[in-house]
Structures are given as C-alpha cells and as structure tokens.
Design an enzyme around this catalytic site. Sequence first.
Site, PDB file in Angstrom:
ATOM      1  N   LYS A 164      90.375 131.655   9.872  1.00 28.00           N
ATOM      2  CA  LYS A 164      89.348 131.571  10.927  1.00 28.00           C
ATOM      3  C   LYS A 164      89.620 130.386  11.849  1.00 28.00           C
ATOM      4  O   LYS A 164      89.631 130.535  13.075  1.00 28.00           O
ATOM      5  CB  LYS A 164      87.952 131.422  10.300  1.00 28.00           C
ATOM      6  CG  LYS A 164      87.480 132.596   9.492  1.00 28.00           C
ATOM      7  CD  LYS A 164      86.056 132.415   9.027  1.00 28.00           C
ATOM      8  CE  LYS A 164      85.872 131.223   8.120  1.00 28.00           C
ATOM      9  NZ  LYS A 164      86.640 131.281   6.873  1.00 28.00           N
ATOM     10  N   GLU A 222      82.280 121.058   8.805  1.00 27.31           N
ATOM     11  CA  GLU A 222      83.672 121.337   8.459  1.00 27.31           C
ATOM     12  C   GLU A 222      84.383 120.047   8.054  1.00 27.31           C
ATOM     13  O   GLU A 222      83.795 118.976   8.051  1.00 27.31           O
ATOM     14  CB  GLU A 222      84.375 122.011   9.638  1.00 27.31           C
ATOM     15  CG  GLU A 222      83.924 123.446   9.855  1.00 27.31           C
ATOM     16  CD  GLU A 222      84.246 124.364   8.685  1.00 27.31           C
ATOM     17  OE1 GLU A 222      85.444 124.526   8.356  1.00 27.31           O
ATOM     18  OE2 GLU A 222      83.317 124.917   8.073  1.00 27.31           O
ATOM     19  N   ARG A 223      85.665 120.163   7.756  1.00 29.73           N
ATOM     20  CA  ARG A 223      86.414 119.007   7.258  1.00 29.73           C
ATOM     21  C   ARG A 223      86.680 118.001   8.380  1.00 29.73           C
ATOM     22  O   ARG A 223      86.989 118.383   9.502  1.00 29.73           O
ATOM     23  CB  ARG A 223      87.746 119.474   6.665  1.00 29.73           C
ATOM     24  CG  ARG A 223      87.584 120.465   5.539  1.00 29.73           C
ATOM     25  CD  ARG A 223      88.933 121.085   5.170  1.00 29.73           C
ATOM     26  NE  ARG A 223      88.756 122.170   4.210  1.00 29.73           N
ATOM     27  CZ  ARG A 223      88.492 123.415   4.550  1.00 29.73           C
ATOM     28  NH1 ARG A 223      88.341 123.750   5.823  1.00 29.73           N
ATOM     29  NH2 ARG A 223      88.357 124.355   3.634  1.00 29.73           N
TER      30      ARG A 223
END
Length: 499
Positions: free
Chosen positions: A169, A195-196
């Site tokens: 994604k 997210e990271r």
Amino acid sequence: MKAHVCNIKEELPETVNCGVVASVRGSVVDVRFESRLPPIYTILHAGPEGKVIIEVLSQLDAQHVCGIALTATGGLARGMQVKDTGGTLKAPVGKEILSRMFDVFGNTIDRLEPLPAMQWRSVHQEPPPLARRSTKSEVFETGIKVIDILTPLERGGKTGLFGGAGVGKTVLLTEMIHNMVGNQKGVSIFCGIGERCREGQELYHDMKEAGVLENMVMVFGQMNEPPGARFRVGHAALTMAEYFRDDEHRDVLLLIDNIFRFIQAGAEISGLMGQMPSRLGYQPTMGTELSRLEERIANTDTGAITSIQAVYVPADDFTDPAAVHTFSHLSASIVLSRKRASEGLFPAIDPLQSSSKMATPGIVGQRHYALAQQIRQTLAEYAQLKDIIAMLGLEQLSPHDRDVVGRARRLERFLTQPFFTTEQFTGIKGKSVSLKDALDGCERILKDEFKDAPESALYMIGAISEAKIPKKEPPKKGAEDKGAGNKKEVADAVQSHAA
C-alpha cells in the site's frame, strides 16, 4: 512545542477561565471549573509550563468536563491548575507552510527555521455546501497501467488502496506521489496517521531528491503519539488543504496513510472515555467520525481536493466494519492481493475486486470501456480455468480455452510495472506509461499479436513497444537444399515401391 504554547498564551483573553484537574486516567483527564464550562472541542493547557494539551470531548455536569490529552500526561496530578484557551485546535495556513513538515499542533518538525507569524485556522470546519460543489467528472491519470485502464481515478474524488500488511500500500502510494507531483501543478499534502516514523523520514528525503518538495506539505501523527493526536492529525491536514482549494483556488492532492489508523485512534479514545463498543470492538460513533473527515474532501467550483487513502484491512477481511464504512465514501477502490504479490505481479492489484465509478462509456469513452470489460472477462475466465489446469493440466483444455489462458497470462504480465520508488531494490528503472500506450498494448495482446512471444517478454516493462521478442532465425540455405534432397529421395522411393 514550547513556542506553540507561548503563542496560545499570548492570544488568551484578559480574564482567563481556569479550572483544576479532578482526575487523570491515562489519557483521559476530568477538569473542574467553578465559573463557566468550556464548550466541546475547546483546548485546555495543564501541567508544568502548560505542556499537557487537552481537548474537551464531553461535559459531565454543571462543573466538570472530560477531555482527552493530545500529549503525554506524565507529571499531571489532581489539583493542578488548568487554563481554558477559549478556542479549538488550530492549524497554520498560508504559502509559508509549503515544503515544511508539521505535527498535529502546527509545530515544524523538520529541524529548519521556525515559521513567521501567520494565519491559524480551527481544524473543525464544515464541509462545503452542495451549492458550491462541482458536478463535472474528470479522469485523473496516474501513469500506472493497471489503475488507469481498469480503475480510473476521479479528479476531486476519493480513492482507497485496500490491503493487509505487507502487500504494497505505502509503496503504491509513494509511487503515485512521484508520478503525480511532477505532473500536478497544484499542491500535494501528505498526511501520515499512525504509521512508522521511518516512512516519514524516507518520504521527506525522497521528495527532496525528486525536487518536488516546494509544492508539498507533510503532516504527521505517528504511532508513538497518543490516540488524541493521531485522531486529529487528519483534520489538521484537511484544514491546510481547504486553504489552498478555497483561498488560492488551486487543486490539491491529499494523500492519507493510513485511514484505518484514524478509525483505530477513534476506537482507542472511545474505549478510554468508557463508551460501550459496537461490533468487533469499534466505537459506536465510527460512521459519523469518518463522515466528518471524508465529506470535507470535495470538488468545488474554485478547486478540487483529490484524495488517495491507504486502508489497512485487518487479517485481509474485507467484511471488517472499518473497511465496509470506508468503501461507502470512495469513488474508486483499489484492492491489493496477497496472492498476486506472492506471484511477483507488482503492483499486486486484484483487477476483479477493484472497481471505479468512473469506468463508464460516458466518462472514459467507448473504446476504453470495451477494452476494460474484455480484459476483466479474459482474466475472469482464466481464474475459473485455474482449478481445471491444476487437476488435469493445460493439455486437457479446448483450443479456445488455451488461447484465453495465453492472453490472460500475457495481460497479467503486461499490467506489471517497474516503479521509480523501488529502483534501488530491483535495479530496474521506473516507468510511467500514458493511458494511450497502455490501451494500445492491451488491445494488441487481446488480438493475439504476441501469441508466439514468451510471457517473460511482457513482464516489468512500460509501453508494449519495449517488449523484447526473440526473432526466429530462418533456416540456413544448406539445410534447405539438404531437406529438398531428402524429400526427392523419399518421393523416388515411394514411386519405385508403387511400380
């Protein structure tokens, strides 16, 4: 953070409404006010130097409010003073925010010089009224073959990239940024929700190297931050996008990674606030929370916000409430398949599950529509024949079915594409393919022009003209003479036998 708190203190009215902390339960803080209760969504400051930022979410009674902390609550204790700012959470807007990276409070986090004095707007805005919305439907080209042919995107629409963990994604989203930011004359805003941190840093450096950072804004609420910050970062990014659309009349490309983390942050807040969970543990207000965010992404008479959103699907279950609620807001759904990723068919988009409201003859044209339908039909027939091939082998199929399998396998390989963002890992130069070249290639494959070509010749190429098909060498002259002599000997033998 400290500079932002000082800015708010300067804006405070002379008579500050103050309260005291009544209780602290993790990120949930109850505050007691003697004079007047602050309204819902008001921002409060507490703790040492006012570093703990709290957003009011409910009024418990005539003197108590319950809020969620947008920062860590370390050092906060009962009896500490709380100051009412008299306003909601705000985001900076203006040309000065271009090429910068922000957190949910509007603080720059790119280690560059601080922003000058500029305009701030509340993150809680109403969606544009129906009278201002545009009804035109235009296709938004991405340069990715499988998307432009089978699931064309809408300018001013919302597109979802659905998939489980590790199917690509973020890679696909980053490739779309690379392809479209160069061609896009407007502004791109990237919003990272839960997210990271590593991905944000890599994206920043990639965009800087590509020379497109001057038309980009990045807003991050990463997974190491409290749920309140992750929940509001999407609203902050949308406020910035609305400024460019409504005030500067520019088109905006809004990229959200990941919308599931927004729903997850809402579920965490709902659980902390003690609300009764609904199906599968999600918050009972999930539908309205998602609608408030999604309905602000709209195409108006002055500009458009085109949104591409990555949607994590838990355990690849597309009946999960988070995926189901998101589907209803989208004009195009791109489904990523783990099976195709395991076969090396990248981008791993499932052409049979993906869909777009733009794929109609009136919008994309009759030729494009007919080709897309023929491609889907061919791939669907191949999917039905796979079980027979696995049990009995390809030789047991009829000649017609064998032709269908050959076309489908060549189409699958032609719809793969090398990405610019993965060059360092694959060693293959990235390709951006125009819609015309993509359609021509599929049309020629369906007409069996490449029937004798090896499937590998169509794998990971751009336009069909790049296919390297080995030419068959004509037989040598000596071999032809020898063959003719052998034929004459056989003919003479047959004649003598007959005599």
